[in-house]
Design an enzyme around this catalytic site. Sequence first.
Site, PDB file in Angstrom:
ATOM      1  N   HIS A 184      -2.263 130.316 -26.343  1.00  0.00           N
ATOM      2  CA  HIS A 184      -1.818 129.016 -26.850  1.00  0.00           C
ATOM      3  C   HIS A 184      -0.888 129.252 -28.022  1.00  0.00           C
ATOM      4  O   HIS A 184      -1.178 130.069 -28.895  1.00  0.00           O
ATOM      5  CB  HIS A 184      -3.004 128.159 -27.312  1.00  0.00           C
ATOM      6  CG  HIS A 184      -2.554 126.853 -27.891  1.00  0.00           C
ATOM      7  ND1 HIS A 184      -2.205 125.778 -27.104  1.00  0.00           N
ATOM      8  CD2 HIS A 184      -2.336 126.464 -29.164  1.00  0.00           C
ATOM      9  CE1 HIS A 184      -1.815 124.778 -27.873  1.00  0.00           C
ATOM     10  NE2 HIS A 184      -1.881 125.166 -29.136  1.00  0.00           N
TER      11      HIS A 184
ATOM     12  N   ASP B  50     -10.227 114.381 -26.416  1.00  0.00           N
ATOM     13  CA  ASP B  50      -9.107 114.842 -27.251  1.00  0.00           C
ATOM     14  C   ASP B  50      -7.888 113.953 -27.045  1.00  0.00           C
ATOM     15  O   ASP B  50      -7.207 113.586 -27.992  1.00  0.00           O
ATOM     16  CB  ASP B  50      -8.746 116.294 -26.938  1.00  0.00           C
ATOM     17  CG  ASP B  50      -7.467 116.674 -27.673  1.00  0.00           C
ATOM     18  OD1 ASP B  50      -7.485 116.604 -28.917  1.00  0.00           O
ATOM     19  OD2 ASP B  50      -6.443 116.972 -27.039  1.00  0.00           O
TER      20      ASP B  50
ATOM     21  N   ARG C 162      -5.147 109.714 -33.929  1.00  0.00           N
ATOM     22  CA  ARG C 162      -4.706 110.497 -35.096  1.00  0.00           C
ATOM     23  C   ARG C 162      -3.217 110.317 -35.337  1.00  0.00           C
ATOM     24  O   ARG C 162      -2.755 110.239 -36.469  1.00  0.00           O
ATOM     25  CB  ARG C 162      -5.011 111.985 -34.882  1.00  0.00           C
ATOM     26  CG  ARG C 162      -6.496 112.313 -34.991  1.00  0.00           C
ATOM     27  CD  ARG C 162      -6.764 113.713 -34.452  1.00  0.00           C
ATOM     28  NE  ARG C 162      -6.027 114.738 -35.124  1.00  0.00           N
ATOM     29  CZ  ARG C 162      -5.624 115.885 -34.559  1.00  0.00           C
ATOM     30  NH1 ARG C 162      -5.927 116.156 -33.297  1.00  0.00           N
ATOM     31  NH2 ARG C 162      -4.942 116.767 -35.246  1.00  0.00           N
TER      32      ARG C 162
ATOM     33  N   SER D 212      -8.991 120.019 -31.298  1.00  0.00           N
ATOM     34  CA  SER D 212      -8.065 119.516 -30.286  1.00  0.00           C
ATOM     35  C   SER D 212      -7.551 120.667 -29.410  1.00  0.00           C
ATOM     36  O   SER D 212      -7.625 120.630 -28.183  1.00  0.00           O
ATOM     37  CB  SER D 212      -6.901 118.813 -31.003  1.00  0.00           C
ATOM     38  OG  SER D 212      -5.865 118.524 -30.119  1.00  0.00           O
TER      39      SER D 212
ATOM     40  N   LYS E 139      -9.205 121.829 -25.391  1.00  0.00           N
ATOM     41  CA  LYS E 139      -8.352 121.857 -24.195  1.00  0.00           C
ATOM     42  C   LYS E 139      -8.300 123.257 -23.595  1.00  0.00           C
ATOM     43  O   LYS E 139      -8.347 123.432 -22.385  1.00  0.00           O
ATOM     44  CB  LYS E 139      -6.934 121.402 -24.561  1.00  0.00           C
ATOM     45  CG  LYS E 139      -6.829 119.887 -24.666  1.00  0.00           C
ATOM     46  CD  LYS E 139      -5.437 119.451 -25.058  1.00  0.00           C
ATOM     47  CE  LYS E 139      -5.113 119.863 -26.465  1.00  0.00           C
ATOM     48  NZ  LYS E 139      -4.140 119.119 -27.189  1.00  0.00           N
TER      49      LYS E 139
HETATM   50  N1  URA Z   1      -1.567 120.505 -30.828  1.00  0.00           N
HETATM   51  C1  URA Z   1      -2.689 119.982 -30.269  1.00  0.00           C
HETATM   52  O1  URA Z   1      -2.942 120.175 -29.095  1.00  0.00           O
HETATM   53  N2  URA Z   1      -3.517 119.254 -31.045  1.00  0.00           N
HETATM   54  C2  URA Z   1      -3.284 119.018 -32.350  1.00  0.00           C
HETATM   55  O2  URA Z   1      -4.072 118.377 -32.992  1.00  0.00           O
HETATM   56  C3  URA Z   1      -2.103 119.557 -32.918  1.00  0.00           C
HETATM   57  C4  URA Z   1      -1.261 120.305 -32.130  1.00  0.00           C
END
Ligand code: URA
Length: 414
Positions: free
Chosen positions: A82, A161, A168, A183, A187
Site C-alpha cells: 500500500h 471505512d 471524515r 482506514s 481495507k
Molecule cells: N487513504 C485511506 O485509504 N484512508 C485514509 O484515511 C487516508 C488515506
Amino acid sequence: MNPVVTIAKKRDGRELSRAEIADFIGGFATEKIPDYQMAALAMAIYLRGMTTAETAALTDEMLGSGRVLQWQDDGRPVVDKHSTGGVGDKTSLILAPLLACCELRVPMLSGRGLGATGGTLDKLEAIPGYRTNLDTDEIGTLVNSIGCVITGASQELAPADRKLYALRDVTATVPSIPLITASIMSKKLAEGLNSLVLDVKWGSGAFMKSAADARALANSLVSTGERMNVKTVAHVTDMNQPLGRMCGNALEVNESLDCLVGKGPADLWEVTELLAVELLLLTQRAPDAAAAKEILKGHITSGRALAKFAEMVAAQGGDLDAPRPLAPTAEVLSERVGKIRSIDTEQLGLAIIELKGGRKVLSDKVDFSTGLEMLVRLGERVERGQPLVKLFAHPQQREVAERLIREAIAVAEE
Ligand code: URA
C-alpha cells in the site's frame, strides 16, 4: 451502550474498551448510530489520538464490518503493497506482476485519485477495455491462476471505512493517524494477506508533508498490522518531486511498461525494488536482499514480468496493443538560469487535474491522454529558456496548467 458516554470518554482522553469500539462501529455500520454521533467521536479521536490497542481494535471492527477474502494454502503466500499516494507513483503496475512471477499471490485492491495524487485504477483504465470492477469470485479465480489482479475494492470489503471516510472528508478529520491507520489497514487486511509492505510518502507531493509525520504514520501502520498477525514492514520514501518522469494516466502506463523491461527511470525502479525485496524477505522467497534483487532482475531481463503484466491486463479485459492516445505537446520553459531549488509536487498534481487527468469531484470524467513529463530533477542546473516540463494538454487547458507548473518549480539563481 450509550454512544454519548463513549464520545465523552474519548473526548476526556480516556481509553476506550474493545467492547465500546465494537458497539460504536457496529452501530454506525448498521445505521443504528447516526452520522452526527460518529462525527463527534471522529473529532474526539482526531483531537485526542488513540493508543495502539484502541487503533488495532478500531481497525479490527472496521475490517469485521465486511467480508475478508479467504485463500487456500497452495504454497504461495498472499501479499500486497500500500502506498499513501504521490504524484507519478505507478509502482503498483510494476510490482504486482513482478511479485506474481516470484510465486506470490497479489490481490491488489486499489483506489482512484485522492486530491492531487493519481489513482492506480484511473491509470489502468487508460488501457482500453481494462475492467477495474472484478467481483470477489473473479478476484479469487484470477489471483489463483495468474498470481495477481489490480482492481477496485468491492462494496463488501470494510464497508464501515467507506462510510466513515465520507464523513471524515466533510468534518475535517481525515488527517488523524489512528483514523488513517484504521482506514488503510482495514481495507488491506480484508484482502486476507500474509504479508504487507507499506510505502509511506513524505514531502511536497505527499499526504504527510514532514518526514516525522510520515514516520509516525508508518509506525502506527506497522504496529497495527503486527497486532493483527500480518507481517508488515513500512518504508518512508521521498515525494518532494514526482516519481519517475511521467505523470498522467496513459503516460504512466507507458512508463510502467518501460520499467517492466528494465528501461524505466532509476528512481522509479529503486522504490519498486525496495518494496519488492521487502516482500521477498518477509515471505522467505530470498535469503537476503542481494539474492532478492537478483531474482527480480531475472524476471525483468527475461521478459517474464512484462508477460505477466500483459496476462493480467488481458484477463481483466484490457487490450495493451490498442492505441492509448496522448494529447498534443507543449514545453514549459525556465524563465531564469539557476538550480531547481524546490518543486511543489502537489501543485503539479493539481495542474494535471486542470488538464482533466484527475478529478475535482468524483463524477468528473478523466481524460487519460493528458499529463506531463518532468525534464528536470531537484538540484539540476538549468539555463534560461531550457524546457522544464513537457506538457500533454489540449489547447483550451494549456494556459492554466502552464501557470501552475511554472509556479510549482522554483529555480534559484544561486
Ligand atoms: N487513504 C485511506 O485509504 N484512508 C485514509 O484515511 C487516508 C488515506
